[in-house]
Design a protein around this motif. Structure first.
Motif, short mmCIF file in Angstrom:
data_model
loop_
_atom_site.label_atom_id
_atom_site.label_comp_id
_atom_site.label_asym_id
_atom_site.label_seq_id
_atom_site.Cartn_x
_atom_site.Cartn_y
_atom_site.Cartn_z
N PRO A 1 45.16 44.23 39.24
CA PRO A 1 44.14 44.01 37.98
C PRO A 1 42.70 44.36 37.65
O PRO A 1 41.86 44.80 38.87
CB PRO A 1 43.90 42.37 38.01
CG PRO A 1 44.22 41.97 39.45
CD PRO A 1 45.19 43.15 40.15
N ALA A 2 42.38 44.66 36.78
CA ALA A 2 41.09 44.93 36.56
C ALA A 2 40.17 43.85 36.74
O ALA A 2 40.67 42.77 36.49
CB ALA A 2 40.91 45.53 34.85
N SER B 1 24.53 48.74 41.40
CA SER B 1 23.41 47.89 41.34
C SER B 1 22.51 48.07 40.17
O SER B 1 21.66 47.23 40.16
CB SER B 1 22.96 48.43 42.64
OG SER B 1 22.50 49.68 42.35
N ASP B 2 22.87 49.06 39.11
CA ASP B 2 22.13 49.16 38.04
C ASP B 2 22.29 48.11 36.90
O ASP B 2 21.72 48.13 35.90
CB ASP B 2 22.27 50.62 37.54
CG ASP B 2 21.60 51.66 38.45
OD1 ASP B 2 20.84 51.16 39.20
OD2 ASP B 2 21.99 52.83 38.27
N PHE B 3 23.57 47.56 37.21
CA PHE B 3 23.96 46.57 36.44
C PHE B 3 24.04 45.19 36.75
O PHE B 3 24.39 45.02 38.03
CB PHE B 3 25.46 46.93 35.64
CG PHE B 3 25.36 48.29 35.01
CD1 PHE B 3 25.04 48.46 33.78
CD2 PHE B 3 25.53 49.53 35.70
CE1 PHE B 3 25.01 49.73 33.04
CE2 PHE B 3 25.40 50.82 35.20
CZ PHE B 3 25.17 50.74 34.00
N ALA B 4 23.90 43.95 36.06
CA ALA B 4 24.13 42.75 36.50
C ALA B 4 25.58 42.58 37.12
O ALA B 4 26.10 41.95 38.05
CB ALA B 4 23.80 41.72 35.36
N PHE B 5 26.75 42.99 36.40
CA PHE B 5 27.96 43.05 36.60
C PHE B 5 28.76 44.42 36.15
O PHE B 5 28.15 45.02 35.23
CB PHE B 5 28.64 41.69 36.14
CG PHE B 5 28.09 40.62 36.32
CD1 PHE B 5 28.47 39.97 37.72
CD2 PHE B 5 27.13 39.89 35.46
CE1 PHE B 5 27.64 38.81 38.07
CE2 PHE B 5 26.52 38.78 35.87
CZ PHE B 5 26.56 38.18 36.84
N VAL B 6 29.82 44.47 36.73
CA VAL B 6 30.62 45.79 36.31
C VAL B 6 32.18 45.40 36.27
O VAL B 6 32.31 44.54 36.98
CB VAL B 6 30.50 46.99 37.00
CG1 VAL B 6 28.90 47.60 37.35
CG2 VAL B 6 31.08 46.65 38.67
N ILE B 7 32.71 46.04 35.21
CA ILE B 7 34.36 46.03 35.30
C ILE B 7 34.72 47.08 35.92
O ILE B 7 34.68 48.18 35.41
CB ILE B 7 34.77 45.58 33.91
CG1 ILE B 7 34.12 44.33 33.35
CG2 ILE B 7 36.26 45.62 33.64
CD1 ILE B 7 34.41 44.01 31.94
N LEU B 8 35.82 46.95 36.78
CA LEU B 8 36.26 47.98 37.47
C LEU B 8 37.84 48.06 37.44
O LEU B 8 38.28 46.77 37.51
CB LEU B 8 36.06 48.17 39.10
CG LEU B 8 34.59 48.21 39.56
CD1 LEU B 8 34.45 48.04 40.95
CD2 LEU B 8 34.06 49.46 39.00
N ARG B 9 38.50 49.03 37.02
CA ARG B 9 39.96 49.17 37.11
C ARG B 9 40.33 49.00 38.63
O ARG B 9 39.57 49.28 39.36
CB ARG B 9 40.43 50.54 36.62
CG ARG B 9 39.98 50.89 34.97
CD ARG B 9 40.30 52.37 34.73
NE ARG B 9 39.65 53.29 35.41
CZ ARG B 9 39.76 54.57 35.36
NH1 ARG B 9 40.28 55.22 34.31
NH2 ARG B 9 39.09 55.24 36.11
N GLY B 10 41.73 48.60 38.64
CA GLY B 10 42.19 48.48 40.31
C GLY B 10 41.92 49.84 41.02
O GLY B 10 41.38 49.89 42.22
N SER B 11 42.20 51.05 40.29
CA SER B 11 42.00 52.38 41.04
C SER B 11 40.65 52.65 41.67
O SER B 11 40.41 53.12 42.64
CB SER B 11 42.68 53.31 40.32
OG SER B 11 41.88 53.60 39.07
N ASP B 12 39.73 52.13 40.55
CA ASP B 12 38.37 52.53 40.86
C ASP B 12 37.91 51.54 42.14
O ASP B 12 36.93 51.97 42.90
CB ASP B 12 37.45 52.04 39.52
CG ASP B 12 38.09 53.41 38.58
OD1 ASP B 12 38.33 54.48 38.88
OD2 ASP B 12 37.83 52.93 37.48
#
Length: 289
Positions: free
Chosen positions: A126-127, A206-217
């Motif tokens: 899952p993302a 670290s430049d963002f409060a949070f990030v959304i990552l695809r499973g592959s990333d």
């Protein structure tokens, strides 16, 4: 003397019978071992896109051995760019891959005028929303920046995730697989939603409060899937966001394609999946009854 001779002949007969049974057993084993499927006779070598992704690694570990038993040779081809991957598939430079979800394939078909076909949903990582400079969603503050992938299908997927997590609201009546930033109806925390190339996000988290990552990333960045602060769930992931076994549409009815589908649906692969992380989202055919 005659009695001894008869006994001797009986022993020879028994040994001959055992020998023939043994040979027959070996022959049957050899026949089973060398049995080649009709698909493998017609299409002996399957060229697949190989890159370190969760779904690609699972294909090699769980599906390739099954296909080899059917007589196929599997040839990996390394293609790093996701668009080039789809164009290579369209031009028959590769036969298949397992690294796109249907929403992405449909976007590529529209943009590149290709005829790619998602033949089967496969297990999906899952993302997820992952920590950036902050480690808990409870630390969310007004104006925080959140980065997520900028390709159309994963932009929609990320906005759907933010919506399901309760951080934003989207306009009514819009197809969730086509969400865009312009469709955000309410953003109560005034979040700065930043679109970036998916593979680059993990390196600047670290430049963002949070990030959304695809499973592959997340997988390529060696980030533990279980560290996600929120993620797509089995019960609410959109079907077009499930990863797929993808082929050129003109080959979708060929026997080798059906053999790959059969391998994913086999009891052998189902047993393999029982040894894997519970984090995977499974298609219906792999869920325990």
């Amino acid at each position: 003397m005659l009695k001894h001779k008869l006994t001797y002949l009986a022993i020879l007969g028994a040994l001959f019978t055992l020998f023939m049974v043994g040979c027959g057993s070996d022959n049957s084993k050899d026949a089973a071992a060398t049995q080649i499927s009709e698909g493998a006779k017609q299409h002996k070598v399957i060229k697949y896109r190989r890159l370190p992704t969760a779904t690609s690694d699972m294909f090699e570990a769980g599906i390739v051995p099954i296909l080899k038993k059917k007589g196929y040779e599997l040839k990996p081809v390394e293609i790093t760019d996701s668009v080039q991957r789809e164009l290579a598939l369209s031009e028959d430079e590769i036969d298949m891959h397992v690294d796109s979800h249907a929403a992405y394939v449909n976007t590529i078909n529209k943009d590149q005028k290709t005829n790619l076909y998602p033949a089967l949903q496969v297990p999906t990582v899952p993302a997820g929303i992952y920590a950036g400079s902050k480690t808990d969603l409870k630390q969310l503050a007004d104006g925080d920046k959140i980065a997520f992938p900028n390709d159309a299908s994963n932009e929609a997927r990320s906005l759907q995730l933010l919506k399901e997590t309760g951080l934003i609201k989207m306009k009514e009546g819009v197809d969730p697989t086509k969400y865009k930033l312009a469709d955000v109806a309410e953003n109560p925390h005034h979040l700065q939603l930043v679109l970036m190339k998916g593979p680059n996000i993990a390196g600047v988290r670290s430049d963002f409060a949070f990030v959304i990552l695809r499973g592959s990333d997340a997988y390529n960045a060696k980030i533990d899937f279980n560290s996600a602060l929120a993620g797509e769930r089995q019960e609410d992931i959109l079907a077009p966001n499930m990863m797929c076994f993808v082929v050129n549409g003109k080959h979708k009815d060929e026997a080798w394609v059906q053999d790959v589908i059969a391998a994913y649906k086999s009891s052998e692969f189902k047993d393999f999946m029982k040894t894997q992380s519970k984090f995977w989202i499974l298609p219906e055919y792999l869920r325990s009854k």
